[in-house]
Design an enzyme around this catalytic site. Structure first.
Site, PDB file in Angstrom:
ATOM      1  N   ASP A  94      44.740  36.543  23.434  1.00  0.00           N
ATOM      2  CA  ASP A  94      43.522  36.620  22.621  1.00  0.00           C
ATOM      3  C   ASP A  94      42.316  36.364  23.524  1.00  0.00           C
ATOM      4  OD1 ASP A  94      41.624  36.560  20.652  1.00  0.00           O
ATOM      5  OD2 ASP A  94      42.472  34.855  19.564  1.00  0.00           O
ATOM      6  N   ALA A  95      41.656  37.452  23.929  1.00  0.00           N
ATOM      7  CA  ALA A  95      40.581  37.323  24.918  1.00  0.00           C
ATOM      8  C   ALA A  95      39.269  37.913  24.410  1.00  0.00           C
ATOM      9  CB  ALA A  95      40.979  38.015  26.211  1.00  0.00           C
ATOM     10  N   LYS A  96      39.322  38.709  23.336  1.00  0.00           N
ATOM     11  CA  LYS A  96      38.117  39.281  22.698  1.00  0.00           C
ATOM     12  C   LYS A  96      37.195  39.947  23.711  1.00  0.00           C
ATOM     13  CE  LYS A  96      38.346  36.014  18.808  1.00  0.00           C
ATOM     14  NZ  LYS A  96      39.507  35.209  19.201  1.00  0.00           N
ATOM     15  N   LEU A  97      37.776  40.686  24.645  1.00  0.00           N
ATOM     16  CA  LEU A  97      37.001  41.293  25.721  1.00  0.00           C
ATOM     17  C   LEU A  97      36.249  42.534  25.262  1.00  0.00           C
ATOM     18  CD1 LEU A  97      39.730  40.868  28.452  1.00  0.00           C
ATOM     19  CD2 LEU A  97      37.538  39.664  28.359  1.00  0.00           C
TER      20      LEU A  97
ATOM     21  N   THR B  78      43.190  41.194  21.914  1.00  0.00           N
ATOM     22  CA  THR B  78      42.076  41.380  20.982  1.00  0.00           C
ATOM     23  C   THR B  78      40.878  41.892  21.774  1.00  0.00           C
ATOM     24  OG1 THR B  78      41.406  39.080  21.339  1.00  0.00           O
ATOM     25  CG2 THR B  78      42.815  39.517  19.438  1.00  0.00           C
TER      26      THR B  78
END
Lengths: 267, 267
Positions: free
Chosen positions: A87-90, A114
């Site tokens: 989960d890094a929301k890059l 993510t």
């Protein structure tokens, strides 16, 4: 090679579970053990009651190289049949996004990740191109700030819809390979319902049902896809069920309770 | 302690430069040297012609622990008077954002960073709370996908504006401590002009003027703030000016050319 969707289905069916545990070790909340030891104990105690694990990179990066070494070792320790979500929301421009996709899927070896939609398609495409991996696009997040931009009424092609709904419609269009899902906070059941209407088939990753107090009944009611699947992710409620040395068995109990509750609501 | 704004001003005036070099080492484009050796040579050759360095974390994370060790050593190698921007474009819910802010500002020791606005205020606040550091919020990015969402017409409080303009207005409101800026791609001069009208005082970080072929004249014309400052960031055009072993002096020449061109346009 088994792709993310198949792996998730396998783990979910074998363990009769839609629960993902967020392995987000916070030294201030943890019992007095190292984070790798902590994660290994949690994994050993729970790997037969989850459908996935999710590692939020923030908690590892905050500890520098030592933290990232613990991240690598944690991923290695998770049984191969359980998918692991990074989960890094890059979100970055095309050539940089390719580097991030390489980092997430090749260097760290995650099965899914993510991504943030703000930079548009060329920031997401390099992730989607890994067809055996899963990509969850942030849609409506579980935090209070989600209201700042995600719910703004936006106009395009004669239609006016909240921004997060337009994100969902784009994600549906970009999901040619079947490996694109959405992140929908469990704290907003009305929005969950709306997304389910717009994209009946899309797989949802639903955080915010534990410590963030989402409404679990509605999250299950509207969160499931056509195959009655979704990933309900809980971190703090499970990880920190006890601060004593019984923390792993306490986490198992908390994960089992959540699994049962979801399965009961799912009917 | 000298804060980011003062440090930037100091470096910019000492070196008569608004140029930031993006230290984004890509093994496929680099001469055949290690990335730390590459970065050190570039820094040694250019530290008197720049106002800042910017490291995009993707290029280091793609190389795993070794890459992150090179990142740490690169930051250490940059002279203390030159501010270092950690370009990570992060955005996560409050408690996780706090972990990321810790990672960026404490663990890696960056003077400033970039953040993604999609998750709203509580995802950005933990960064802004480090009052001695700079926070650049993505506004209109330099990539083609910027059109997917950033330019959608959004309605709020009786007004209809493109999403990125609403982001700029929020950023202006959140900038109580004077440490919030915006990322504006150099590839969109009309949008730059518009942001300059909406927020005359805000400091802009402007990538996309090199390999991404922004219109430098308009970027300088509209990019400067009230103190006639901005950060023009170029990576590939400077780093890969030569693939031979004269790469460092070729980078210096490219950085000097860009510095002169900007100073000439600035007038």
């Amino acid at each position: 090679m088994v792709n993310f969707t198949q792996k998730l289905k396998g783990a979910s069916e074998a363990n009769q579970s839609l629960v993902s545990i967020g392995l987000d070790p916070d030294p201030e909340l943890m019992p007095r053990v190292g984070i790798l030891e902590f994660n290994r104990a949690i994994i050993d105690a729970t790997s037969d009651v989850v459908c996935a694990y999710k590692l939020n990179l923030a908690f590892y990066e905050a500890l520098g190289l030592e933290g990232l070494r613990a991240l690598e070792k944690t991923v290695e320790h998770i049984p191969g049949a359980i998918p692991v979500i990074g989960d890094a929301k890059l979100g970055d421009v095309g050539n940089t996004a390719r580097m991030y996709a390489k980092a997430i899927f090749e260097t760290f070896g995650f099965d899914a990740t993510t991504v943030n939609p703000y930079l548009g398609y060329d920031s997401i495409e390099p992730f989607i191109e890994y067809q055996d991996r899963g990509v969850f696009i942030l849609c409506r997040t579980s935090n209070p700030g989600a209201l700042d931009f995600q719910s703004l009424a936006c106009s395009t092609g004669g239609e006016t819809l909240p921004l997060f709904e337009l994100v969902a419609l784009k994600a549906k269009k970009w999901n040619r390979g079947g490996n694109v899902g959405l992140v929908m906070g469990g704290t907003y059941p009305r929005e969950l319902k709306r997304i389910r209407e717009l994209c009946p088939g899309v797989l949802l990753l639903i955080p915010g049902i534990g410590a963030q107090r989402g409404d679990l009944a509605n999250a299950v009611r509207w969160g499931l896809d056509a195959e009655r699947k979704a990933i309900f992710s809980s971190s703090r409620q499970i990880l920190y069920a006890s601060k004593q040395m019984d923390f792993a068995s306490a986490s198992r109990s908390a994960a089992e309770r959540l699994r049962s509750e979801i399965n009961r609501l799912k009917g």
